[in-house]
Motif scaffolding. Structure first.
Motif: not given
Length: 556
Positions: A79-92
């Motif tokens: 889930i985290h791997n997918s989330l990385k591609s959907l959220i701004n890197p700084q926010k993640y």
């Protein structure tokens, strides 16, 4: 999109009563088919189907936990791997990474996550759409999302515990109103004072929200207008061209195609929105398409997948009056998208529609862009925005401080202006951070506090700009020896370079007219006054001169 999570790896299938008993556990169930039919529990292991196909098999046992800790950890990683591609890197990195956001339970239709503090939780809840998409990408279906803080995470298993208790009992399942409440059904009213770390995190989040360049699915921002755009020598040419387009777009105007390039955070996107707002006010019937190059590409790919490419082409070539593409350099290396862009550009240009593009480079500097597209991007006006000079930075700080209802002393304004030089977005972000710190920590804004919060140094520590340094830099730019600048020569090229140097000495070195006159060949103060006035008058009318002075300033 990532593939579905491999549930088959975790399904405990058995062909014998013994194996079933050993693998699934020891919880007594009177009628599992009834439970599944009544939707009291999820049937993720196709129990009902198995019962129908093999009624003789003994399903008197179910696991108290559908997934082990190891299995949940694997799902959490996916889930985290997918989330990385959907959220701004700084926010993640600031709000999701590691223990900030972790899957701790899947129970029926719910996926429960834990986080560290109530503040982090409130921020994460603003991104439920992206989290939900990550779950679908990973697990192949959607779940109700429950988020609990670590100190309440023991409640995350309340649903699972109540289900286990009901399965172990020999009596009927209790009605929903009599069952223990699950984590998402319990409301908390804890009057706890937020800890210092929470408050500082809240300040930092406001800064990150502002400086992160996240403009997907652009909606025209009504707050970005020409009136609140601060003009200076670094951007006056881009401003003038943008204003002209807003008043008269397309073939009726001077610039049917405009290309603005600069480093990030210098005002390109503000001008895009200002133009869109200006055109909407003047020509409300015009169809304006403001989009990022990345979203343009996604839309084209989606149209191919859905076999709707003709509709995609028609939308842009026949319906759009003003096409504005932000960060056009994102098309580099995308041959298919470039091909469609090429044809759409030609159609709109021939019809006299307005075309506006922004990038961080000139067209020729974008590697991976077809030569024919580079050529077309240069058909119209190509302008750049430089880093703002000290006077423009001061004006931006004062304007933004007024918007935030923030009182800043002159010393604080100068301190920030001398330290934050490269990005207007970063400059505004610094003020947002100060405002948030003042509000949240309930303190007044003072010089020492500003130094600490923004990690700034005294502007006296800046490299000292001298008359000699300005003369050398001006000499290098115009390729005229310093000796000629000091000479009595009045040839046009030498006199122009000398005037520029004298103007910069007054502006940047704060030198007196007499000091400048002595350095440049023993001239009297009236010569320096004349040079200063001449350059000041030309700056308001000559964008190229503004660019020249900005370039020399940035090199000092």
């Amino acid at each position: 999109m990532q593939g579905n999570f491999p549930f088959n790896e975790f399904l405990k299938n058995s062909n014998s009563n013994t194996n079933t008993h050993n693998e699934l556990g020891h919880s007594k169930v009177n009628n599992i088919e009834d439970l599944a039919n009544k939707n009291i529990i999820e049937d993720p292991f196709n129990i009902k189907q198995s019962l129908n196909s093999n009624p003789s098999q003994d399903y008197s046992s179910l696991s108290d936990d559908f997934f082990s800790a190891e299995e949940l950890e694997m799902m959490n990683c996916e889930i985290h791997n997918s989330l990385k591609s959907l959220i701004n890197p700084q926010k993640y990195a600031s709000f999701f990474q590691g223990e900030f956001f972790r899957l701790i339970n899947i129970d029926g239709e719910r996926a429960t996550f834990s986080t560290t503090t109530n503040f982090i939780k409130s921020f994460i809840e603003k991104n439920l759409e992206q989290i939900s998409q990550s779950i679908v990408n990973t697990l192949g279906k959607s779940y109700q999302i429950v988020i609990v803080t670590n100190n309440n995470s023991n409640l995350a298993n309340s649903s699972q515990t109540s289900l286990s208790q009901s399965l172990n009992s020999s009596g009927p399942i209790e009605p929903a109103q009599n069952r223990p409440k699950s984590a998402n059904e319990i409301s908390f009213s804890l009057d706890l004072e937020p800890v210092q770390e929470d408050l500082l995190s809240k300040v930092e989040s406001k800064y990150i929200d502002h400086v992160s360049d996240d403009y997907n699915n652009i909606v025209i921002d009504k707050s970005k207008t020409f009136k609140n755009f601060v003009i200076g020598p670094s951007n006056n040419m881009a401003y003038a061209a943008s204003l002209a387009i807003a008043k008269s777009p397309g073939k009726a105007g001077k610039y049917p195609s405009l290309y603005i390039h600069s480093n990030s955070g210098l005002g390109k996107t503000h001008l895009l929105h200002a133009m869109a707002n200006g055109i909407q006010n003047q020509y409300p019937h015009f169809v304006i398409c403001l989009i990022t190059a990345r979203d343009f590409m996604k839309e084209m790919i989606e149209s191919i997948r859905n076999k709707q490419l003709p509709e995609f082409r028609q939308k842009y070539s026949e319906k759009v009056d003003v096409l504005m593409i932000d960060d056009v350099h994102e098309l580099k290396g995308k041959e298919g998208t470039q091909r469609e862009f090429f044809h759409i550009f030609n159609e709109l240009y021939q019809k006299g529609k307005q075309l506006i593009f922004t990038s961080d480079k000139t067209p020729q500097e974008i590697n991976g862009l077809e030569e024919r597209i580079k050529t077309r991007l240069q058909w119209g006006l190509v302008v750049d925005i430089q880093k703002p000079d000290i006077e423009t930075r001061v004006a931006i700080i004062n304007a933004k401080a007024d918007d935030l209802d923030l009182f800043l002393s002159e010393d604080i304004v100068n301190l920030i202006a001398c330290n934050v030089k490269n990005s207007i977005r970063e400059l505004e972000g610094a003020l947002i951070k100060l405002s948030a710190y003042s509000d949240i920590m309930k303190v007044d804004i003072e010089l020492e506090m500003v130094k600490e919060v923004l990690a700034l140094r005294d502007f006296e520590d800046e490299k000292k700009i001298t008359i000699e340094g300005i003369a050398k830099q001006t000499s290098q730019y115009f390729k005229i020896p310093v000796a000629d600048l000091k000479s009595k020569s009045r040839t046009k090229d030498i006199a122009n370079a000398r005037f520029v140097a004298m103007y910069l000495c007054r502006k940047l070195a704060n030198a007196t007219h007499e000091e400048i006159g002595r350095f440049f060949g023993g001239r009297d103060h009236s010569s320096v006054v004349h040079a200063e006035q001449k350059i000041s008058e030309r700056l308001s009318q000559d964008p190229l001169l503004s660019k020249t002075i900005m370039t020399i300033e940035n090199q000092l």
